[in-house]
Design a protein around this motif. Structure first.
Motif, PDB file in Angstrom:
ATOM      1  N   GLY A  11      33.154  24.989  -1.981  1.00  0.00           N
ATOM      2  CA  GLY A  11      34.464  25.282  -2.544  1.00  0.00           C
ATOM      3  C   GLY A  11      35.473  24.168  -2.399  1.00  0.00           C
ATOM      4  N   ALA A  12      35.090  23.064  -1.754  1.00  0.00           N
ATOM      5  CA  ALA A  12      36.026  21.957  -1.547  1.00  0.00           C
ATOM      6  C   ALA A  12      36.248  21.140  -2.814  1.00  0.00           C
ATOM      7  CB  ALA A  12      35.538  21.042  -0.422  1.00  0.00           C
ATOM      8  N   GLY A  13      35.311  21.175  -3.752  1.00  0.00           N
ATOM      9  CA  GLY A  13      35.482  20.446  -5.004  1.00  0.00           C
ATOM     10  C   GLY A  13      34.601  19.222  -5.151  1.00  0.00           C
ATOM     11  N   LYS A  14      33.454  19.209  -4.476  1.00  0.00           N
ATOM     12  CA  LYS A  14      32.552  18.052  -4.554  1.00  0.00           C
ATOM     13  C   LYS A  14      32.077  17.818  -5.985  1.00  0.00           C
ATOM     14  CE  LYS A  14      29.750  19.883  -1.566  1.00  0.00           C
ATOM     15  NZ  LYS A  14      30.474  21.106  -1.228  1.00  0.00           N
ATOM     16  N   THR A  15      31.606  18.852  -6.639  1.00  0.00           N
ATOM     17  CA  THR A  15      31.080  18.710  -7.997  1.00  0.00           C
ATOM     18  C   THR A  15      32.174  18.271  -8.955  1.00  0.00           C
ATOM     19  OG1 THR A  15      29.371  20.370  -7.577  1.00  0.00           O
ATOM     20  CG2 THR A  15      29.906  19.913  -9.886  1.00  0.00           C
ATOM     21  N   THR A  16      33.345  18.880  -8.851  1.00  0.00           N
ATOM     22  CA  THR A  16      34.466  18.516  -9.711  1.00  0.00           C
ATOM     23  C   THR A  16      34.843  17.054  -9.509  1.00  0.00           C
ATOM     24  OG1 THR A  16      35.273  20.791  -9.679  1.00  0.00           O
ATOM     25  CG2 THR A  16      36.855  19.081 -10.322  1.00  0.00           C
ATOM     26  N   LYS A  20      34.410  13.503 -12.161  1.00  0.00           N
ATOM     27  CA  LYS A  20      35.454  12.530 -12.493  1.00  0.00           C
ATOM     28  C   LYS A  20      35.096  11.115 -12.047  1.00  0.00           C
ATOM     29  CE  LYS A  20      38.944  16.114 -12.191  1.00  0.00           C
ATOM     30  NZ  LYS A  20      40.026  16.690 -11.395  1.00  0.00           N
ATOM     31  N   VAL A  21      34.351  10.983 -10.947  1.00  0.00           N
ATOM     32  CA  VAL A  21      33.988   9.666 -10.426  1.00  0.00           C
ATOM     33  C   VAL A  21      32.870   9.029 -11.250  1.00  0.00           C
ATOM     34  CG1 VAL A  21      32.998   8.450  -8.426  1.00  0.00           C
ATOM     35  CG2 VAL A  21      34.839  10.121  -8.091  1.00  0.00           C
ATOM     36  N   ILE A  22      31.901   9.811 -11.687  1.00  0.00           N
ATOM     37  CA  ILE A  22      30.762   9.275 -12.449  1.00  0.00           C
ATOM     38  C   ILE A  22      31.232   8.484 -13.677  1.00  0.00           C
ATOM     39  CG2 ILE A  22      28.733   9.892 -13.845  1.00  0.00           C
ATOM     40  CD1 ILE A  22      28.302  12.213 -11.767  1.00  0.00           C
ATOM     41  N   PRO A  23      32.107   9.039 -14.540  1.00  0.00           N
ATOM     42  CA  PRO A  23      32.561   8.245 -15.691  1.00  0.00           C
ATOM     43  C   PRO A  23      33.314   6.978 -15.292  1.00  0.00           C
ATOM     44  CG  PRO A  23      33.123  10.561 -15.993  1.00  0.00           C
ATOM     45  CD  PRO A  23      32.609  10.409 -14.595  1.00  0.00           C
ATOM     46  N   GLN A  24      34.008   7.023 -14.150  1.00  0.00           N
ATOM     47  CA  GLN A  24      34.712   5.826 -13.678  1.00  0.00           C
ATOM     48  C   GLN A  24      33.718   4.713 -13.341  1.00  0.00           C
ATOM     49  OE1 GLN A  24      38.021   5.142 -13.399  1.00  0.00           O
ATOM     50  NE2 GLN A  24      38.493   7.093 -14.377  1.00  0.00           N
ATOM     51  N   LEU A 145      41.743   9.253   0.849  1.00  0.00           N
ATOM     52  CA  LEU A 145      41.857   9.049  -0.591  1.00  0.00           C
ATOM     53  C   LEU A 145      42.347  10.338  -1.226  1.00  0.00           C
ATOM     54  CD1 LEU A 145      38.290   7.500  -0.830  1.00  0.00           C
ATOM     55  CD2 LEU A 145      40.433   6.208  -0.802  1.00  0.00           C
ATOM     56  N   SER A 146      43.066  10.218  -2.317  1.00  0.00           N
ATOM     57  CA  SER A 146      43.549  11.393  -3.030  1.00  0.00           C
ATOM     58  C   SER A 146      42.440  11.971  -3.898  1.00  0.00           C
ATOM     59  CB  SER A 146      44.747  11.027  -3.908  1.00  0.00           C
ATOM     60  OG  SER A 146      45.067  12.112  -4.765  1.00  0.00           O
ATOM     61  N   LEU A 147      42.250  13.281  -3.804  1.00  0.00           N
ATOM     62  CA  LEU A 147      41.266  13.937  -4.667  1.00  0.00           C
ATOM     63  C   LEU A 147      41.603  13.760  -6.149  1.00  0.00           C
ATOM     64  CD1 LEU A 147      40.347  17.366  -3.033  1.00  0.00           C
ATOM     65  CD2 LEU A 147      38.818  15.526  -3.675  1.00  0.00           C
ATOM     66  N   ASN A 148      42.858  13.479  -6.440  1.00  0.00           N
ATOM     67  CA  ASN A 148      43.289  13.320  -7.830  1.00  0.00           C
ATOM     68  C   ASN A 148      43.171  11.888  -8.330  1.00  0.00           C
ATOM     69  OD1 ASN A 148      44.022  16.070  -8.016  1.00  0.00           O
ATOM     70  ND2 ASN A 148      45.913  15.627  -6.930  1.00  0.00           N
TER      71      ASN A 148
END
Length: 168
Positions: A11-16, A20-24, A145-148
């Protein structure tokens, strides 16, 4: 291949974050693969389909292939859950394999931490956690680091692993 992990409580948001990181990383011309650990049984096959029927009949491995993708399903049966090293050996070469989960595997990783979940941070007990990505300010001995900021997290991974961005 370089390996870098993302860990944290459910529930922490690893997948989310990885979405976002993969396309970066890809925008920086790096080839990226992912291994995700599931803590529960899962099935990517559907009952009644030919491949499902082959596995149910006892096949050790079943490969599905089409013009757009292929997938290999390997049945562990009574065998132990494979270690990350074993799974990495089966991956095609790429610049970086991002690993989601696998808390106990000794690879460098970012902890995805949300204080609102009420869970104890993992970085206190794991030497392989090299940074923390959070949605709140933290007092922490590690880089935070910011999750955003997916671009900043991608930059951190590239710098930490010593990867070179490609320009073509």
């Amino acid at each position: 291949m370089k390996v870098f992990g993302f860990t944290g409580w459910s529930g922490a948001g690893k997948t989310t974050l990885l979405e976002k990181v993969i396309p970066q990383l890809i925008a920086r011309k790096l080839s990226v693969s992912v291994i995700k650990h599931a803590h529960h049984g899962f099935d990517i096959d559907k009952p009644g389909k030919d491949s499902y029927r082959h596995r149910e009949a006892g096949a050790h491995e079943v490969m599905l292939a089409s013009g757009t993708r292929w997938a290999l399903m390997h049945e562990c049966r009574e065998a132990a859950e494979p270690r990350l090293k074993t799974l990495l050996a089966r991956m095609a070469p790429c610049d970086v394999v991002l690993v989601e989960g696998f808390k106990q595997e000794p690879v460098p990783k970012i902890e995805v931490y949300r204080p609102a979940l009420g869970k104890t941070p993992l970085y206190h007990e794991r030497d392989d956690i090299v940074a923390v990505a959070s949605d709140a300010p933290l007092e922490c001995r590690l880089p935070t680091l910011s999750l955003n900021d997916a671009a900043g997290i991608a930059d951190f991974v590239i710098q930490f692993l010593g990867l070179e961005e490609r320009t073509c």
